[in-house]
Design a protein around this motif. Structure first.
Motif, mmCIF file in Angstrom:
data_model
loop_
_atom_site.group_PDB
_atom_site.id
_atom_site.type_symbol
_atom_site.label_atom_id
_atom_site.label_comp_id
_atom_site.label_asym_id
_atom_site.label_seq_id
_atom_site.Cartn_x
_atom_site.Cartn_y
_atom_site.Cartn_z
ATOM 1 N N ARG A 116 0.821 -1.205 0.000
ATOM 2 C CA ARG A 116 0.000 0.000 0.000
ATOM 3 C C ARG A 116 0.854 1.252 0.000
ATOM 4 O O ARG A 116 0.561 2.219 -0.705
ATOM 5 C CB ARG A 116 -0.937 0.003 1.213
ATOM 6 C CG ARG A 116 -1.979 1.101 1.152
ATOM 7 C CD ARG A 116 -2.907 1.086 2.333
ATOM 8 N NE ARG A 116 -2.278 1.583 3.533
ATOM 9 C CZ ARG A 116 -2.922 1.801 4.682
ATOM 10 N NH1 ARG A 116 -4.209 1.509 4.764
ATOM 11 N NH2 ARG A 116 -2.293 2.254 5.752
ATOM 12 N N HIS A 120 0.805 3.795 -3.027
ATOM 13 C CA HIS A 120 0.375 5.140 -2.648
ATOM 14 C C HIS A 120 1.355 6.185 -3.170
ATOM 15 O O HIS A 120 0.949 7.217 -3.727
ATOM 16 C CB HIS A 120 0.247 5.235 -1.125
ATOM 17 C CG HIS A 120 -0.112 6.601 -0.629
ATOM 18 N ND1 HIS A 120 0.834 7.578 -0.367
ATOM 19 C CD2 HIS A 120 -1.317 7.168 -0.359
ATOM 20 C CE1 HIS A 120 0.237 8.668 0.060
ATOM 21 N NE2 HIS A 120 -1.063 8.451 0.073
ATOM 22 N N HIS A 123 1.042 6.330 -7.043
ATOM 23 C CA HIS A 123 -0.241 6.890 -7.433
ATOM 24 C C HIS A 123 -0.267 8.403 -7.182
ATOM 25 O O HIS A 123 -0.694 9.188 -8.040
ATOM 26 C CB HIS A 123 -1.349 6.204 -6.646
ATOM 27 C CG HIS A 123 -2.711 6.402 -7.225
ATOM 28 N ND1 HIS A 123 -3.765 5.575 -6.953
ATOM 29 C CD2 HIS A 123 -3.206 7.340 -8.062
ATOM 30 C CE1 HIS A 123 -4.839 5.978 -7.590
ATOM 31 N NE2 HIS A 123 -4.529 7.063 -8.266
ATOM 32 N N TYR A 151 -12.931 7.858 -5.889
ATOM 33 C CA TYR A 151 -12.383 6.824 -5.025
ATOM 34 C C TYR A 151 -11.424 7.451 -4.025
ATOM 35 O O TYR A 151 -10.934 8.574 -4.212
ATOM 36 C CB TYR A 151 -11.696 5.719 -5.836
ATOM 37 C CG TYR A 151 -10.536 6.158 -6.707
ATOM 38 C CD1 TYR A 151 -9.237 6.231 -6.205
ATOM 39 C CD2 TYR A 151 -10.740 6.474 -8.054
ATOM 40 C CE1 TYR A 151 -8.178 6.613 -7.008
ATOM 41 C CE2 TYR A 151 -9.691 6.850 -8.864
ATOM 42 C CZ TYR A 151 -8.406 6.920 -8.337
ATOM 43 O OH TYR A 151 -7.361 7.309 -9.143
ATOM 44 N N SER A 152 -11.174 6.713 -2.952
ATOM 45 C CA SER A 152 -10.279 7.180 -1.894
ATOM 46 C C SER A 152 -9.073 6.252 -1.804
ATOM 47 O O SER A 152 -9.185 5.050 -2.044
ATOM 48 C CB SER A 152 -11.006 7.233 -0.549
ATOM 49 O OG SER A 152 -11.573 5.975 -0.236
ATOM 50 N N VAL A 153 -7.937 6.850 -1.459
ATOM 51 C CA VAL A 153 -6.682 6.104 -1.331
ATOM 52 C C VAL A 153 -6.111 6.416 0.046
ATOM 53 O O VAL A 153 -5.859 7.575 0.377
ATOM 54 C CB VAL A 153 -5.680 6.497 -2.433
ATOM 55 C CG1 VAL A 153 -4.376 5.724 -2.266
ATOM 56 C CG2 VAL A 153 -6.274 6.252 -3.817
ATOM 57 N N GLU A 182 -16.483 9.077 0.394
ATOM 58 C CA GLU A 182 -15.068 8.696 0.275
ATOM 59 C C GLU A 182 -14.248 9.194 1.455
ATOM 60 O O GLU A 182 -13.339 8.505 1.936
ATOM 61 C CB GLU A 182 -14.499 9.224 -1.041
ATOM 62 C CG GLU A 182 -15.151 8.624 -2.283
ATOM 63 C CD GLU A 182 -15.079 7.110 -2.306
ATOM 64 O OE1 GLU A 182 -14.117 6.542 -1.756
ATOM 65 O OE2 GLU A 182 -16.003 6.477 -2.857
ATOM 66 N N HIS A 191 -9.795 1.247 4.785
ATOM 67 C CA HIS A 191 -8.814 0.529 3.964
ATOM 68 C C HIS A 191 -8.012 -0.452 4.829
ATOM 69 O O HIS A 191 -7.707 -1.567 4.405
ATOM 70 C CB HIS A 191 -7.863 1.514 3.282
ATOM 71 C CG HIS A 191 -8.560 2.527 2.408
ATOM 72 N ND1 HIS A 191 -9.239 3.597 2.943
ATOM 73 C CD2 HIS A 191 -8.658 2.627 1.056
ATOM 74 C CE1 HIS A 191 -9.736 4.320 1.949
ATOM 75 N NE2 HIS A 191 -9.407 3.761 0.801
ATOM 76 N N ALA A 253 -11.808 1.509 -10.187
ATOM 77 C CA ALA A 253 -10.740 2.257 -9.529
ATOM 78 C C ALA A 253 -9.528 1.355 -9.337
ATOM 79 O O ALA A 253 -9.606 0.129 -9.502
ATOM 80 C CB ALA A 253 -11.242 2.752 -8.174
ATOM 81 N N HIS A 256 -6.041 -0.870 -4.881
ATOM 82 C CA HIS A 256 -5.835 -0.534 -3.475
ATOM 83 C C HIS A 256 -6.777 0.565 -2.995
ATOM 84 O O HIS A 256 -6.696 0.985 -1.842
ATOM 85 C CB HIS A 256 -4.383 -0.087 -3.256
ATOM 86 C CG HIS A 256 -4.006 1.129 -4.045
ATOM 87 N ND1 HIS A 256 -3.832 1.100 -5.403
ATOM 88 C CD2 HIS A 256 -3.789 2.402 -3.665
ATOM 89 C CE1 HIS A 256 -3.503 2.294 -5.842
ATOM 90 N NE2 HIS A 256 -3.478 3.113 -4.812
ATOM 91 N N ALA A 257 -7.665 1.057 -3.873
ATOM 92 C CA ALA A 257 -8.571 2.145 -3.526
ATOM 93 C C ALA A 257 -9.952 1.604 -3.181
ATOM 94 O O ALA A 257 -10.285 0.456 -3.459
ATOM 95 C CB ALA A 257 -8.664 3.135 -4.688
#
Length: 320
Positions: A116, A120, A123, A151-153, A182, A191, A253, A256-257
């Motif tokens: 992740r 991250h 991304h 989407y959220s990360v 999100e 997550h 998405a 990992h999101a």
């Protein structure tokens, strides 16, 4: 006897908890409460199994002398070819049976954290080139793309990605509901919960509770985020946004999101149509805490009760 009751309780919870959690989803129990029950059930089954192991292995001794005895006995067996004692073999088998899945969970969590963090960084670096910060805040990046997506990360920092197509497809209050959904994922550490669920499922897929954890947790975190958005912007806005975005499910998405319309859409729409979402954060937190505490005691209570019921049913017949 105590060890048997504890192990029986672990088996009952590990096999029965998925059905209970699925029932909580069907009956529209507060997702925060169901998540607390899931987390308590997963952690308590492991701790109760460890406690049962301690009772079996250390019935009246401290841990160090017995482990030293076991190791010394194993060395003697290797040197002299003697027959190993049954209790020593049982000790080592139980230790291995508990240590292997726990080690695998730790390994999976470490792998998840590293993956992740790596994705991250990549991304975020790419988005800083192609996307622009949204006026709503530095944690929101706007991506020039025609497809409606959000989407959220998670990470440091966590952020939300929205596309230009989102505003062209949705009304203003629906866009606000999507953004709130999100951000609720980030605030609730959803997550991380999904990463834990995936890790325990890969570590011990033969245990029903762990095997079904990813499916249950993904549904619960989406329901929880929907409720946060509905309390802030209204149920209709969340429902309409979910319906509109679910028609573009082919635009997925990153892995990992967490995206708005990729998981448990039918269940979420049913909840939005039928459930009420009253305010009261303190009350919800207290309810979730109480449910988690009750779940923590379930393996011991269930095992002891089942064993007591069995003895009450069998002993009179044996005596008679």
């Amino acid at each position: 006897m105590l060890a048997g009751a504890l192990l029986l309780g672990v088996a009952l919870v590990a096999c029965g908890a998925p059905a209970v959690l699925a029932g909580m989803i069907r009956h529209r129990v507060e997702p925060q409460t169901a998540l607390a029950c899931w987390l308590a059930a997963v952690s308590t089954t492991a701790l109760t199994a460890a406690a049962a192991l301690v009772v079996i292995v250390l019935p009246g001794h401290g841990p160090t002398p017995l482990l030293v005895e076991a190791l010394h006995h194993c060395w003697a067996v290797v040197r002299h070819g003697a027959t190993p004692k049954l209790h020593v073999v049982t000790t080592l088998v139980l230790l291995a049976g508990l240590a292997v899945p726990l080690t695998r969970v730790g390994s999976e969590l470490l792998r998840f954290s590293r993956r992740r963090a790596r994705t991250h960084r990549r991304h975020l670096a790419l988005l800083r080139i192609t996307a622009a910060p949204d006026d709503a805040g530095v944690a929101t990046l706007r991506l020039p793309h025609a497809a409606p997506m959000a989407y959220s990360v998670a990470g440091s920092p966590g952020f939300v990605v929205v596309t230009d197509g989102l505003e062209r497809t949705l009304r203003r209050n629906e866009v606000a509901a999507v953004l709130e959904h999100e951000r609720a994922h980030l605030r609730g550490a959803h997550h991380a919960l999904i990463g834990l669920a995936d890790a325990v499922a890969r570590a011990a897929p033969w245990i029903p509770l762990l095997r079904r954890s990813p499916e249950l947790v993904r549904t619960l975190v989406e329901l929880a985020a929907d409720r946060v958005a509905a309390r802030a912007h209204g149920t209709a806005a969340v429902r309409d946004a979910l319906l509109a975005l679910s028609g573009h499910a082919d635009r997925r998405a990153p892995r990992h999101a967490l995206a708005m319309a990729e998981d448990a859409v039918d269940t979420r729409l049913h909840h939005l149509d039928t459930a009420r979402f009253p305010a009261g954060r303190v009350r919800r937190g207290l309810t979730a805490s109480a449910a988690g505490l009750v779940t923590t005691a379930l393996p011991a209570v269930a095992g002891t009760g089942a064993l007591a019921g069995f003895l009450l049913a069998v002993c009179p017949a044996l005596v008679g």
